[in-house]
Design an enzyme around this catalytic site. Structure first.
Site, short mmCIF file in Angstrom:
data_model
loop_
_atom_site.label_atom_id
_atom_site.label_comp_id
_atom_site.label_asym_id
_atom_site.label_seq_id
_atom_site.Cartn_x
_atom_site.Cartn_y
_atom_site.Cartn_z
CG ASP A 203 -1.95 -1.03 1.22
OD1 ASP A 203 -1.96 -1.81 0.25
OD2 ASP A 203 -2.76 -1.08 2.17
CG ASP B 204 -0.76 5.28 -0.19
OD1 ASP B 204 -1.68 5.10 -1.02
OD2 ASP B 204 -0.87 5.03 1.02
CB SER C 190 -36.80 -5.84 -13.52
OG SER C 190 -38.14 -5.83 -13.88
CG LEU C 191 -33.72 -10.59 -14.33
CD1 LEU C 191 -32.59 -11.04 -13.42
CD2 LEU C 191 -33.67 -11.38 -15.64
CD GLU D 216 -24.93 -13.56 -15.43
OE1 GLU D 216 -25.52 -12.62 -14.88
OE2 GLU D 216 -24.78 -13.66 -16.64
CE LYS E 270 -32.59 -10.64 -9.12
NZ LYS E 270 -32.64 -9.52 -8.23
CG ASP F 72 -29.94 -7.72 -2.23
OD1 ASP F 72 -30.62 -7.01 -2.99
OD2 ASP F 72 -30.34 -8.09 -1.11
NE ARG G 45 -34.45 -1.93 -13.53
CZ ARG G 45 -35.74 -1.74 -13.34
NH1 ARG G 45 -36.14 -0.93 -12.42
NH2 ARG G 45 -36.62 -2.36 -14.11
CD GLU H 271 -27.35 -5.21 -8.66
OE1 GLU H 271 -27.62 -5.00 -9.88
OE2 GLU H 271 -28.23 -5.33 -7.79
CE1 TYR I 172 -17.45 -9.81 -8.05
CE2 TYR I 172 -18.38 -8.26 -6.47
CZ TYR I 172 -17.46 -9.25 -6.80
OH TYR I 172 -16.55 -9.66 -5.87
CE LYS J 110 -28.29 -12.29 -16.86
NZ LYS J 110 -27.18 -11.35 -16.70
CE LYS K 239 -35.73 -11.87 -6.08
NZ LYS K 239 -36.13 -10.70 -5.36
CB CYS L 45 -41.87 4.97 30.73
SG CYS L 45 -40.11 5.04 30.36
CB CYS M 45 -39.12 7.28 34.12
SG CYS M 45 -40.31 7.75 32.86
CB CYS N 115 -41.75 7.83 27.88
SG CYS N 115 -41.39 8.53 29.50
CB CYS O 34 -37.56 9.44 30.93
SG CYS O 34 -37.53 7.77 30.33
S1 IVH Z 1 -29.69 -9.29 -15.72
C1 IVH Z 1 -32.68 -8.42 -18.90
N1 IVH Z 1 -28.01 -10.35 -13.99
O1 IVH Z 1 -31.55 -7.72 -10.67
C2 IVH Z 1 -31.87 -8.85 -17.75
N2 IVH Z 1 -29.51 -8.70 -13.19
O2 IVH Z 1 -34.51 -7.91 -11.60
C3 IVH Z 1 -31.65 -7.80 -16.77
N3 IVH Z 1 -29.25 -8.17 -10.82
O3 IVH Z 1 -32.07 -4.47 -11.30
C4 IVH Z 1 -30.91 -8.08 -15.57
N4 IVH Z 1 -27.60 -9.57 -10.41
O4 IVH Z 1 -29.64 -4.97 -10.98
C5 IVH Z 1 -29.01 -9.47 -14.17
N5 IVH Z 1 -26.46 -11.37 -12.60
C6 IVH Z 1 -27.44 -10.49 -12.78
C7 IVH Z 1 -27.93 -9.69 -11.72
C8 IVH Z 1 -28.97 -8.80 -11.98
C9 IVH Z 1 -28.40 -8.64 -9.89
C10 IVH Z 1 -30.30 -7.16 -10.56
C11 IVH Z 1 -30.28 -6.04 -11.55
C12 IVH Z 1 -31.70 -5.70 -11.83
C13 IVH Z 1 -32.48 -6.78 -11.16
C14 IVH Z 1 -33.36 -7.46 -12.17
#
Ligand code: IVH
Length: 683
Positions: free
Chosen positions: A34, A38, A83-84, A113, A115, A117, A136, A173, A223, A288, A312, A406, A409, A424, A430
Site C-alpha cells: 500500500d 501511495d 428487470s427479471l 450468475e 443475483k 443484491d 436504473r 451491480e 460486478y 440466462k 431466489k 415507561c 421511569c 414516554c 426519564c
Molecule cells: S440481468 C434483462 N443479472 O436484478 C436482464 N440482473 O430484476 C436484466 N441483478 O435491477 C438483468 N444480479 O440490478 C441481471 N447477474 C445479474 C444480476 C442482476 C443482480 C439485478 C439487476 C436488476 C435486477 C433485475
C-alpha cells in the site's frame, strides 16, 4: 523535469497505477505494498498539480473524488433496463426450461450468475474511456452518477485493449461488501446517526451522495453481468462476459455455463452452500440463455425477458420460543418493543432478539408468552418475527399486551392519534431520554463535542453532574477530574475502566468551549426537537433571524418555511410550550451558543483570522484533537487540504508526523507551525 518529460512520466505512472489498482481491487492479488502504491499516487498528484493541463479526466488520481453533483441529470438509457421475472420454486424453473425448449428446437446453453443484491448501473465506454454511468431509474431513464461511479476502484476508468468496440455499455451491480457495510454503520453508530438497514440501502444511498469524495470512502464494489453494444466481440453472453473480464472488469468467479437445466440446479445448490461465506449479499441466481440469436427469438413479455429468470433463495428462517417483550426508550421518548427470544442459530449467528416495530404489529401477531415463533433474517440488521405457530400454544399462556407505562421511569405512555408509536412524555426525568438527548446534542453533525463518547455521558449523569444539555456548559475541571467507572461490554462481556484523567478532562472542556462557534442551524438541530432533522433546521435558520423569532412564531409562520410541514411545526410549538425547554435554551444563550443567523460579513465579524489560508494538518496534538483543529480552521475562514503543494500556506505539525511530510514542506518552503503557533494565530 521539463514538460515533455513530465508528460511521459504522467502517462507511465497512470498506466502503472491502473494496473496495480486492477490487481488489488479486481484480482485481489496486489504485487506492491500500500505504501509503494501511495508513493506512486503522490508522485502523480504532484506532477498533475504542477502541470494541470496534463491531468486527464480518467487519471487514477480522480478515484478520490471531489466533484460535487448538486442535482443528478436524468438520462435516457440507450438500451432499456429490464428487470427479471423471479421464482422461489425449482418446479417453476423446470417450467421455464420447458417453455423455452418448446419454442427453440436447437440445443442451447444457459449461463448461471449470482443475483447481486445492490444497485443496477449502466456504464458507457467510448474509445476505451468511461464516459457515463446511469442508475436504473424506471428502466427507461435514470440518474447520471458518473462522478460517483468513477470513485469505485474495481471499475476501470480507462481500458487498454486492441479488441475493444468503439462504444459499448456494461450492465453491472454496485454493491457494498459486508466489511465496508459494517465499518460504515459502526461509524454512524459512534456519531449517533441513523444506521443503514442493509448493504443494498447503503450502496444505493452512497451512489446518491452529492460529494463524490464521500462516495470514494464508502468502499463500494461493482460486478459486471452484461455487455451491450453494436460491435461486441461475440454473439453470446458468456463469451462476452469473459472478454469483459479480460478487459479488467470484475466478473464473479461463480459464473458458469450450463448445458441443461439439471446442471443449473446443481449450480443453485452449490452456491446455496457457499452463500453465507460470500463477502457480499446475494439474493439468488440469475439464469440466462447464452446465445444472443436465441435470446432474440424468445424476446420479451411486457416486463421481462423470456430468456432469463431469477431463482431466489428463501430468506433464512429459524424457529424458537418467545420469552418476553422488552421496551426500548429513545431520546425523543419513542418506545420500541423488542422480542426476547430463546437463543437460536440462524445462518451462522445466534439470534436473541427480534424487532417488533410497534403496538399494531404486536397486535397483528397476537403474541402470547412462550409462543413458538418463526423468525426471519432478511436484509435487516435485527431479525423479525414473521409468524406464530398457534397450534403449539399452551392453553394457559397469557397474551402479551403492549406496555402502558415507561419501562424506565414508570410514567404513563401516550400515543398520538394517527401514529403507530407510543411515547414516554417524561422527557426531563426519564434516564434514557436524558442520555439520548445529550448524546444527540454532542454528536458529530450537531455540536460535535468529542471526548464524551464510550459511556462518559453515563458517568456524568450518574454523578449528578448533568441532567440536560445546558448543564454541559457549567462543567468544571475539578468536578470531572478523577471520575471513573468500570463498565462491562454488553457483547463481549469484557470489563473496561473509564477514567477522567487530566488530558481527557482538558479535551472535553475544550471541545465544549469550541462548540460555542457551531452555526445556528446546527445548534437548532442539536436541541433534539422531535421530527426536526438537519434539513429542517437549516431551512428554519435561513428563514428566521434568531431563536426568539422562532419561539414567537405561530403555526402559519412556521409552515411557510420550505420543508416544514404541520407535523414538524406542531412539534416546534410543543417544544417551546414547555417551560423547561425555554429555560434550557435561555441558559444556552447565556453560555454563548450561536442562536442567530450570521448576517454580518466575515470582515465585520473580525474572527475570520485564517481567511484564504490553506492548511495541511498532520500528526497528534496536545490541546485539540485533529478534527477540532480542522473545524476551527474552517470556522475561522481557512481551508483544509489533504496534501502539500506549492499552494499550501501552512503545515500544522503535531507529534508523530512522518519525516516525508516535513521534508516536502521544507522543499516547498511551506512554513511549519506548532499547535501553540496555531493557538496564537486564532486568538
Ligand atoms: S440481468 C434483462 N443479472 O436484478 C436482464 N440482473 O430484476 C436484466 N441483478 O435491477 C438483468 N444480479 O440490478 C441481471 N447477474 C445479474 C444480476 C442482476 C443482480 C439485478 C439487476 C436488476 C435486477 C433485475
Amino acid at each position: 523535469m521539463d514538460r515533455s518529460q513530465a508528460k511521459s512520466r504522467i502517462e507511465m505512472l497512470s498506466k502503472q497505477l491502473n494496473e496495480h489498482n486492477y490487481r488489488y481491487y479486481v484480482l485481489d492479488n496486489p504485487s506492491i505494498s500500500d505504501y509503494e502504491f501511495d508513493q506512486l499516487l503522490k508522485e502523480l498528484e504532484s506532477l498533475e498539480e504542477k502541470y494541470p493541463d496534463l491531468a486527464v479526466e480518467d487519471s487514477p488520481t480522480q478515484r478520490v473524488g471531489g466533484q460535487i453533483t448538486k442535482k443528478f441529470n436524468t438520462v435516457r438509457h440507450k438500451y432499456p433496463m429490464f428487470s427479471l421475472g423471479n421464482t422461489y420454486s425449482k418446479e417453476e424453473l423446470q417450467d421455464f426450461d420447458a417453455r423455452i425448449r418448446k419454442s427453440i428446437e436447437n440445443d442451447f446453453d444457459y449461463v448461471c450468475e449470482l443475483k447481486f443484491d445492490g444497485v443496477a448501473i449502466g456504464i458507457t465506454y467510448r474509445n476505451g474511456r468511461l464516459v457515463q454511468a446511469v442508475t436504473r431509474g424506471d428502466g427507461v431513464q435514470g440518474d447520471e452518477v458518473t462522478n460517483n461511479v468513477k470513485t469505485i476502484r474495481s471499475i476501470p476508468l480507462r481500458i487498454y485493449a486492441d479488441d475493444l468496440p468503439e462504444e459499448f455499455e456494461v450492465r453491472a451491480e454496485v454493491i457494498m461488501p459486508h466489511k465496508s457495510f459494517i465499518r460504515l454503520n459502526d461509524g454512524k453508530q459512534k456519531n449517533n446517526e441513523p444506521l443503514f438497514a442493509n448493504p443494498r440501502n447503503a450502496a444505493s444511498g452512497s451512489l446518491k451522495l452529492q460529494d463524490s469524495s464521500l462516495v470514494a470512502k464508502r468502499n463500494l464494489d461493482c460486478y459486471v453481468y452484461g455487455l451491450l453494444g453494436e460491435n461486441l466481440p461475440f454473439q453470446s453472453h458468456f463469451e462476452n462476459l469473459e472478454k469483459a473480464r479480460s478487459w479488467g472488469f470484475k466478473v464473479a468467479a461463480l459464473t458458469q455455463k450450463c448445458f441443461d437445466i439439471e446442471e443449473v440446479m446443481q449450480f443453485i445448490e452449490k452456491v446455496e452452500k457457499h452463500r453465507n461465506n460470500l463477502p457480499y449479499d446475494i439474493d439468488g441466481i440469475v439464469i440466462k440463455v447464452n446465445g444472443y440469436r436465441i435470446q432474440e427469438q424468445l424476446g420479451f413479455t411486457s416486463k421481462f425477458p423470456r430468456w432469463a429468470i431469477s431463482y431466489k433463495y428463501k430468506a433464512e428462517q429459524g424457529v424458537t420460543r418467545l420469552l418476553d417483550v422488552a421496551y426500548q426508550v429513545g431520546r425523543t421518548g419513542a418506545v420500541t418493543p423488542v422480542a426476547i427470544l430463546e437463543p437460536v442459530l440462524v445462518a451462522g449467528t445466534t439470534v436473541k432478539r427480534a424487532s417488533l416495530y410497534n403496538a399494531d404489529k404486536m397486535d397483528e401477531l397476537d403474541l402470547h408468552y412462550n409462543d413458538t415463533v418463526h423468525i426471519e433474517k432478511g436484509g435487516e440488521i435485527i431479525p423479525k418475527i414473521v409468524d406464530v405457530n398457534t397450534e403449539l400454544r399452551q392453553k394457559e399462556s397469557k397474551k402479551i399486551y403492549y406496555t402502558t407505562h415507561c419501562p424506565e421511569c414508570k410514567t404513563k405512555l401516550i400515543r398520538n392519534e394517527g401514529e403507530a408509536v407510543h411515547y414516554c412524555p417524561n422527557s426531563e426525568n426519564c434516564p434514557p431520554q436524558i442520555q439520548g438527548k445529550i448524546e444527540h446534542f454532542i454528536s458529530r453533525r450537531a455540536m460535535n463535542i468529542e471526548g464524551l463518547g464510550e459511556g462518559r455521558i453515563e458517568v456524568l449523569i450518574q454523578n449528578n453532574l448533568i441532567k440536560n444539555i445546558a448543564d454541559l456548559y457549567d462543567l468544571k475541571y475539578e468536578q470531572l477530574l478523577g471520575l471513573e467507572k468500570i463498565i462491562t461490554d454488553e457483547i463481549t462481556g469484557k470489563q473496561k475502566k473509564i477514567s477522567f484523567r487530566e488530558k481527557t478532562v482538558n479535551n472535553i472542556l475544550n471541545a465544549i468551549s469550541i462548540s460555542r462557534n457551531i452555526p445556528f442551524e446546527r445548534v437548532l438541530y442539536a436541541l433534539g426537537i422531535r421530527y426536526l432533522g438537519e434539513t429542517g433546521a437549516k431551512k428554519l435558520a435561513r428563514n428566521f433571524e434568531s431563536i426568539d423569532e422562532i419561539r414567537n412564531s405561530g403555526i402559519e409562520e412556521l409552515v411557510a418555511v420550505p420543508e416544514i410541514g404541520e407535523r414538524i411545526a406542531g412539534s416546534i410549538l410543543d417544544y417551546f410550550n414547555d417551560e423547561q425547554n425555554n429555560i434550557i435554551v435561555d441558559r444556552l444563550i447565556e453560555a454563548g451558543l450561536n442562536f442567530r443567523t450570521e448576517t454580518t460579513t466575515p470582515a465585520e465579524q473580525g474572527s475570520q483570522t485564517l481567511e484564504g489560508k490553506s492548511f495541511v494538518v498532520s500528526g497528534v496534538f496536545e490541546y485539540y484533537s485533529r478534527n477540532q483543529i480542522k473545524e476551527l480552521i474552517e470556522q475561522k475562514g481557512g481551508k483544509n487540504v489533504s496534501s502539500l503543494s506549492s499552494k499550501t500556506d501552512f503545515l500544522l505539525a503535531g507529534d508523530k508526523m512522518g519525516p516525508e511530510k516535513k521534508k516536502k514542506a521544507e522543499e516547498l518552503k511551506i512554513p511549519i507551525i506548532s499547535e501553540d503557533d496555531f493557538k496564537k494565530m486564532i486568538e
